[in-house]
Design a protein around this motif. Structure first.
Motif, short mmCIF file in Angstrom:
data_model
loop_
_atom_site.label_atom_id
_atom_site.label_comp_id
_atom_site.label_asym_id
_atom_site.label_seq_id
_atom_site.Cartn_x
_atom_site.Cartn_y
_atom_site.Cartn_z
N ASN A 1 0.82 -1.20 0.00
CA ASN A 1 0.00 0.00 0.00
C ASN A 1 0.86 1.26 0.00
OD1 ASN A 1 -2.39 -1.62 0.27
ND2 ASN A 1 -1.87 -1.86 2.44
N THR A 2 1.99 1.21 -0.68
CA THR A 2 2.95 2.31 -0.67
C THR A 2 2.31 3.62 -1.09
OG1 THR A 2 4.75 0.78 -1.18
CG2 THR A 2 5.17 3.12 -1.52
N ASP A 3 1.49 3.59 -2.12
CA ASP A 3 0.87 4.81 -2.62
C ASP A 3 -0.02 5.44 -1.56
OD1 ASP A 3 0.06 6.72 -4.77
OD2 ASP A 3 -1.89 5.76 -4.45
N LEU A 4 -0.79 4.62 -0.86
CA LEU A 4 -1.67 5.14 0.18
C LEU A 4 -0.86 5.78 1.31
CD1 LEU A 4 -4.38 2.33 0.51
CD2 LEU A 4 -4.66 4.60 -0.48
N PHE A 5 0.22 5.11 1.71
CA PHE A 5 1.05 5.65 2.78
C PHE A 5 1.70 6.98 2.37
CE2 PHE A 5 1.71 1.07 4.33
CZ PHE A 5 0.64 1.17 5.20
N GLN A 6 2.14 7.06 1.11
CA GLN A 6 2.77 8.29 0.64
C GLN A 6 1.76 9.44 0.60
OE1 GLN A 6 4.46 7.11 -3.14
NE2 GLN A 6 6.39 6.46 -2.20
N ARG A 7 0.54 9.13 0.18
CA ARG A 7 -0.51 10.15 0.16
C ARG A 7 -0.84 10.60 1.59
NH1 ARG A 7 -5.11 7.16 -2.83
NH2 ARG A 7 -6.33 8.91 -2.01
N LEU A 8 -0.88 9.64 2.51
CA LEU A 8 -1.16 9.99 3.90
C LEU A 8 -0.05 10.86 4.48
CD1 LEU A 8 -2.95 9.62 6.42
CD2 LEU A 8 -1.58 7.60 6.99
N GLU A 9 1.19 10.50 4.19
CA GLU A 9 2.33 11.28 4.69
C GLU A 9 2.26 12.72 4.19
OE1 GLU A 9 7.22 11.02 4.91
OE2 GLU A 9 6.12 9.81 3.45
N ALA A 10 1.97 12.90 2.91
CA ALA A 10 1.90 14.24 2.33
C ALA A 10 0.74 15.03 2.94
CB ALA A 10 1.73 14.15 0.82
N LEU A 11 -0.37 14.36 3.15
CA LEU A 11 -1.55 15.03 3.71
C LEU A 11 -1.32 15.45 5.16
CD1 LEU A 11 -4.45 15.95 3.32
CD2 LEU A 11 -5.21 13.62 3.85
N ILE A 12 -0.73 14.56 5.94
CA ILE A 12 -0.44 14.89 7.34
C ILE A 12 0.57 16.03 7.42
CG2 ILE A 12 0.74 14.04 9.41
CD1 ILE A 12 -0.68 11.39 9.04
N HIS A 13 1.60 15.98 6.56
CA HIS A 13 2.61 17.05 6.55
C HIS A 13 1.96 18.40 6.24
CE1 HIS A 13 6.45 19.08 5.94
NE2 HIS A 13 5.96 19.54 4.80
N ARG A 14 1.09 18.43 5.25
CA ARG A 14 0.45 19.69 4.86
C ARG A 14 -0.47 20.21 5.97
NH1 ARG A 14 -1.35 18.01 0.44
NH2 ARG A 14 -3.56 17.67 0.90
N THR A 15 -1.23 19.31 6.57
CA THR A 15 -2.14 19.72 7.65
C THR A 15 -1.38 20.20 8.87
OG1 THR A 15 -3.83 18.15 6.88
CG2 THR A 15 -4.03 18.95 9.14
N ASN A 16 -0.34 19.46 9.25
CA ASN A 16 0.45 19.85 10.42
C ASN A 16 1.15 21.19 10.20
OD1 ASN A 16 -0.30 17.53 11.73
ND2 ASN A 16 1.62 16.44 11.38
N HIS A 17 1.64 21.40 8.98
CA HIS A 17 2.29 22.68 8.68
C HIS A 17 1.30 23.83 8.86
CE1 HIS A 17 4.97 25.56 6.73
NE2 HIS A 17 3.94 25.94 5.98
N SER A 18 0.07 23.62 8.43
CA SER A 18 -0.95 24.66 8.54
C SER A 18 -1.31 24.91 10.00
CB SER A 18 -2.19 24.26 7.75
OG SER A 18 -3.14 25.30 7.72
N ILE A 19 -1.42 23.83 10.80
CA ILE A 19 -1.71 23.98 12.23
C ILE A 19 -0.59 24.77 12.91
CG2 ILE A 19 -1.94 22.75 14.43
CD1 ILE A 19 -3.27 20.47 12.88
#
Length: 260
Positions: free
Chosen positions: A228-246
């Motif tokens: 599920n590499t693609d899913l994990f990479q998408r999750l990592e990018a999404l969490i990084h973007r959200t955390n940066h905004s917080i």
């Protein structure tokens, strides 16, 4: 009915889930004890008398149903006081096993808890009032703040305190998820994705919630989470973007973050 005379034990390995549920129950007037692992839960049960015991269904090593069985075997009077708590949804991922125990859904709904307790005790209904949406809420990428505030019963201070803890929490969870995926530890990957699914829903991180749910379901179906590499990479990018905004919002010292 208020919970001012009630003592509740909440057992959940997920930090965000414990914070949210504890804030809600404490706001209703209950005395709340928290445990992250079964050993602590058993110690607290031995030391105190509880009106309600809430056990997270999906915990590592010992799940909520098994822990309930251990508690009841030691004290049969706990049978009517033990309930389960889970982020499992109707989509089929992490279905709730057949059980006679009452099951609360995450995010925890105050009305549901009050109704459950009212069924076994007399008293007046306690109507939960959620304040109207605040037009001054900051804009945070990936977070629906009004939904998160409603999950916290309108407790803005508690919500933003929890939101500020999400970046560190989610990074650690993502590291653990990636490590266990590399080891093809399907069970632990599924549990971690389930925890992220529940906690992200509570704070209003709907995109992270949806992707975590997808990963949880995928880990259930596939014996090799590394696929599920693609899913994990998408999750990592999404969490990084959200955390940066917080964190950017915290750095700007938005009023609502300064208040907690």
């Amino acid at each position: 009915m208020t919970l001012s005379s009630r003592r509740i034990l909440l057992v959940d390995d997920d930090e965000i889930s414990r914070l949210v549920a504890a804030e809600i129950l404490t706001h209703l007037g209950a005395t709340v004890d928290l445990a992250a692992v079964p050993d602590d839960a058993m110690r607290l049960v031995g030391e105190n008398r509880y009106d309600l015991i809430m056990l997270d269904l999906f915990m590592p090593n010992v799940n909520g149903i098994d822990l309930a069985g251990i508690m009841i075997a030691l004290d049969g009077s706990l049978t009517e006081k033990i309930t389960l708590l889970t982020a499992g949804g109707p989509d089929g991922s992490s279905p709730v096993p057949a059980t006679r125990l009452h099951v609360f859904s995450k995010p925890l709904q105050a009305d549901e808890v009050l109704d459950f307790l009212a069924a076994t005790a007399s008293g007046e209904r306690y109507d939960v009032e959620v304040p109207a949406e605040n037009p001054e809420y900051p804009k945070i990428d990936g977070i629906d703040i009004p939904i998160g505030i409603r999950n916290f019963m309108g407790l803005e201070q508690s919500y933003f305190a929890t939101l500020s803890a999400f970046p560190e929490y989610s990074r650690k969870l993502l590291d653990d998820l990636t490590l266990n995926a590399a080891k093809s530890n399907t069970r632990e990957c599924r549990r971690l994705a389930h925890s992220l699914k529940g906690s992200s829903a509570m704070i209003g991180a709907l995109d992270i919630h949806a992707l975590a749910k997808q990963i949880e379901s995928s880990c259930t179906q596939s014996p090799a989470p590394g696929q599920n590499t693609d899913l994990f990479q998408r999750l990592e990018a999404l969490i990084h973007r959200t955390n940066h905004s917080i964190e950017a919002c915290i750095t700007r010292q938005h009023r609502l973050f300064r208040e907690f």
